[in-house]
Design a protein around this motif. Structure first.
Motif, mmCIF file in Angstrom:
data_model
loop_
_atom_site.group_PDB
_atom_site.id
_atom_site.type_symbol
_atom_site.label_atom_id
_atom_site.label_comp_id
_atom_site.label_asym_id
_atom_site.label_seq_id
_atom_site.Cartn_x
_atom_site.Cartn_y
_atom_site.Cartn_z
ATOM 1 N N THR A 87 0.913 -1.256 -0.072
ATOM 2 C CA THR A 87 -0.065 0.079 -0.115
ATOM 3 C C THR A 87 0.841 1.467 -0.007
ATOM 4 O O THR A 87 0.498 2.477 -0.889
ATOM 5 N N GLY A 91 0.706 3.724 -2.950
ATOM 6 C CA GLY A 91 0.190 5.093 -2.841
ATOM 7 C C GLY A 91 1.319 6.026 -3.558
ATOM 8 O O GLY A 91 0.646 6.944 -4.274
ATOM 9 N N ASP A 95 0.692 8.597 -6.865
ATOM 10 C CA ASP A 95 0.764 10.134 -6.527
ATOM 11 C C ASP A 95 2.081 10.474 -7.857
ATOM 12 O O ASP A 95 1.579 11.546 -8.259
ATOM 13 N N SER A 106 -2.338 6.006 -12.899
ATOM 14 C CA SER A 106 -2.586 6.338 -11.484
ATOM 15 C C SER A 106 -3.879 5.204 -11.201
ATOM 16 O O SER A 106 -3.798 4.378 -10.176
ATOM 17 N N PHE A 110 -4.281 2.021 -8.582
ATOM 18 C CA PHE A 110 -5.162 1.867 -7.592
ATOM 19 C C PHE A 110 -6.067 0.629 -7.737
ATOM 20 O O PHE A 110 -6.319 -0.126 -6.645
ATOM 21 N N THR A 113 -4.377 -2.524 -6.830
ATOM 22 C CA THR A 113 -4.011 -2.730 -5.330
ATOM 23 C C THR A 113 -5.123 -3.498 -4.355
ATOM 24 O O THR A 113 -6.066 -3.125 -4.401
ATOM 25 N N LYS A 116 -6.264 -1.581 -0.043
ATOM 26 C CA LYS A 116 -6.304 -0.081 0.067
ATOM 27 C C LYS A 116 -6.635 0.460 1.191
ATOM 28 O O LYS A 116 -7.680 -0.027 1.898
ATOM 29 N N VAL A 119 -4.761 6.285 2.660
ATOM 30 C CA VAL A 119 -3.931 6.926 1.902
ATOM 31 C C VAL A 119 -3.998 6.716 0.494
ATOM 32 O O VAL A 119 -3.873 7.535 -0.506
ATOM 33 N N SER A 120 -4.371 5.447 0.086
ATOM 34 C CA SER A 120 -4.297 5.075 -1.242
ATOM 35 C C SER A 120 -5.831 5.816 -1.996
ATOM 36 O O SER A 120 -5.746 6.307 -2.961
ATOM 37 N N TRP A 121 -6.856 5.440 -0.967
ATOM 38 C CA TRP A 121 -8.049 6.263 -1.521
ATOM 39 C C TRP A 121 -7.936 7.799 -1.629
ATOM 40 O O TRP A 121 -8.524 8.243 -2.643
ATOM 41 N N THR A 122 -7.235 8.332 -0.785
ATOM 42 C CA THR A 122 -7.211 9.728 -0.638
ATOM 43 C C THR A 122 -6.406 10.175 -1.772
ATOM 44 O O THR A 122 -6.490 11.124 -2.494
ATOM 45 N N THR A 123 -5.184 9.481 -2.357
ATOM 46 C CA THR A 123 -4.390 9.666 -3.336
ATOM 47 C C THR A 123 -4.770 9.874 -4.496
ATOM 48 O O THR A 123 -4.928 10.382 -5.418
#
Length: 618
Positions: A87, A91, A95, A106, A110, A113, A116, A119-123
């Motif tokens: 993760t 991430g 980014d 990107s 995602f 992965t 998740k 951080v992964s979702w937010t990125t």
């Protein structure tokens, strides 16, 4: 050490250390600054191997340096080492590709992965929000909802990215949902987040929420800038200027964005005096060298009819972007400087610029102003070659141009070839028919428009009333005038009142025209009295003509037309002494008749511009 190098932007040294660890597994290009050739990179088989944190740090450095090529190479080694599903690494890769403009890559990372985290979702949401592609912003909100449904609790950074995607009134409901979710989760709304929310609600038209938020956060330069822009975006230009005054009083350090925004507010209000004051302040702060400030000033002076000042700002600009060219072109076109607009459009083509749609429509409008059919055809050919001929705004401008130049049949062909028509398209054709003696066809077009379910506006009825006036359809004209308010809820404007006065006047019903004027709910302006005066001239009504002329002179003492018309009326009745008296009165006032311009001169001028527009093999 690798992480330290990457975080401080020293990516080459970080890559060097990584290659030391990999034992020359990544080839090094000879002669590259800061890197050693392969002969210095040989290591024993027991070299210390990098882990996921090593790769994550390097990828983060690639993102900061916007180095896609190196990032892709590191991605290949990540796959070789089998840490691509981690993760932290995923991430960092999301980014990196996002900041390098590769949103699709990107998303692929995602999507692949397995586990998740937040951080992964937010990125990924940040990647979509920062992509600059509006069609991806809806996916950001869907991803946000999916994140919540899967039990992943968003954090402040998630919301900071998400609020950027709400940019239109249609998204106000979604914006409120996101804000409500923040409150429910207890996310702290600090000053920066509060300013972001103000900006969000401003874009979505939620001014009530904007005002409530302003009362809850500190009044710093960021929040006040967001408030100023929100006011301006929603038409509250006076309030925007008041915020600017407050920022000056509080001695906030303002940037070029604030100045460009408040100049835009002055432009919308046509506040020339205030605009000049802000221009002087911008000069003192050295902001006039910024292209956005200069563009706003050109628009301001153009809307306030200060053509020379707009020219000066444009000429003093060091760097001009397409907005600069479009602003000055629009300035010329909207103020009747058709020849200057066409010459500027020619210069744009000569310099290899690709004019945007708004520049093209301004150039077409300039052809309408100069009544230059040959130049209009030339620009139409250029538009076809550019592939912009099917744009709605361009097609509407072409209809107006051909109609004003008297080519009604060509205007009809453009209209009939359109796949989509709006009210502007219909209005252009109706008014064109009305102006060139096709009044019956104009009324038929209105009936056809009604059958297609299109709602007319004020300009539609202007064309209809002019048609009725010229044909003498008094009852029909009065019916259309009543339909405006009774059927469509439109408030008549002064042009409509003057059309009705002209309708009665042309038919010789001057008494009815005067009664209509007396019954108007607002004070008649110059247009209304000019319509009455013209009718008095036709029918030789001296007393009413004097009354109408007096009203016009009270509004515009510098206008010689009332004296000229009164002289003509008395001359037609053989009252030469009175005619001479009016000429003497006009001379005493220092007024003189403006000399007319022949069609031949206008045509010669248009042909000159037509020759000048021979650019790029047209």
């Amino acid at each position: 050490m690798i992480s330290g190098y990457a975080q401080t932007g020293n990516l080459k040294d970080a890559i060097f250390l990584l290659r030391e660890m990999l034992g020359s597994r990544i080839p090094v290009r000879e002669g590259e600054d800061g890197l050693l050739p392969n002969k210095f990179m040989n290591k024993d088989e027991d070299s210390l191997l990098p882990n996921k944190f090593t790769f994550g740090s390097i990828v983060t450095g690639c993102a900061r340096a916007n180095d896609l090529r190196t990032g892709v190479q590191i991605h290949c080694d990540i796959i070789k080492f089998g840490v691509e599903s981690d993760t932290f690494v995923a991430g960092a890769l999301i980014d990196m590709y996002s900041k390098c403009g590769k949103v699709k890559e990107s998303w692929n990372i995602f999507d692949q992965t397995p586990n998740k985290d937040v951080v992964s979702w937010t990125t990924m949401i940040t990647s979509l929000a920062n992509s600059g592609q509006h069609h991806l912003w809806d996916y950001a909100f869907k991803l946000f909802k999916d994140m919540i449904c899967r039990g992943i609790q968003p954090v402040g950074m998630t919301f900071a990215s998400l609020v950027k995607t709400f940019d239109a009134p249609i998204k106000l409901s979604q914006a409120k949902q996101a804000h409500g979710c923040m409150v429910k989760l207890g996310i702290e709304v600090d000053d920066l987040m509060g300013s972001a929310l103000i900006a969000m609600y401003g874009r979505c038209g939620g001014m009530d929420e904007v005002i409530r938020l302003c009362d809850r956060i500190n009044q710093d330069v960021v929040s006040q800038t967001s408030l100023l822009v929100a006011y301006m975006q929603n038409g509250f230009n006076l309030e925007a200027i008041d915020v600017f005054r407050k920022m000056i009083e509080e001695k906030f350090i303002m940037d070029v964005f604030v100045f460009a925004s408040v100049i835009g507010a002055c432009s919308m209000l046509k506040e020339l005096g205030m605009g000049k004051e802000i221009h002087c302040l911008a000069m003192r702060k050295g902001f006039t060298s910024d292209v956005s400030v200069s563009n706003a000033l050109i628009t301001l002076y153009g809307r306030c009819h200060e053509i020379r000042k707009a020219q000066t700002v444009f000429q003093l600009m060091g760097d001009k972007d397409m907005i600069s060219w479009t602003a000055i072109l629009t300035c010329y076109s909207q103020n009747g400087y058709g020849e200057e607009a066409l010459l500027l459009f020619r210069q744009m083509l000569q310099e290899g610029l690709s004019p945007p749609i708004f520049s093209i429509t301004s150039a077409i409008q300039a052809c309408s102003t100069t009544v230059s059919l040959s130049t209009g055809r030339q620009i139409h050919s250029r538009i076809v070659k550019m592939g912009s001929a099917d744009n709605l705004s361009v097609e509407n401008s072409l209809i107006t141009m051909y109609a004003k130049c008297g080519s009604i049949e060509v205007a009809k062909r453009v209209f009939n070839s359109m796949t989509n028509r709006d009210i502007v398209s219909w209005n252009a054709l109706i008014v064109g028919h009305s102006q060139h003696g096709y009044e019956t066809e104009a009324l038929e077009l209105f009936n056809q428009m009604q059958k297609e379910g299109l709602r007319p506006n004020e300009y539609t009825f202007t064309g209809l009333l002019v048609s009725c006036s010229r044909v003498g359809l008094i009852a029909e004209g009065c019916r259309y005038f009543q339909l405006m308010s009774s059927e469509y809820g439109l408030e008549p404007i002064m042009e409509h009142y003057s059309c009705i006065v002209d309708l009665f006047g042309r038919a010789g019903r001057l008494h009815d025209a005067m009664e209509f004027i007396d019954a108007m709910p607002c004070e008649p302006d110059q247009l209304v009295w000019e319509a009455l005066l013209a009718s008095c001239k036709v029918h030789g009504n001296v007393e009413l003509a004097k009354f109408a002329a007096k009203k016009i002179l009270q509004m515009r003492p510098e206008d010689p037309s009332p004296y000229i018309i009164l002289s003509g009326i008395h001359a037609s009745l053989g009252m030469w002494d009175t005619r001479a008296r009016f000429h003497a009165m006009m001379k005493d006032q220092g007024l003189q008749k403006e000399p007319g311009r022949s069609w031949v001169e206008a045509q010669e001028c248009s042909e000159d511009i037509f020759d000048m527009l021979q650019v790029g093999g047209i």
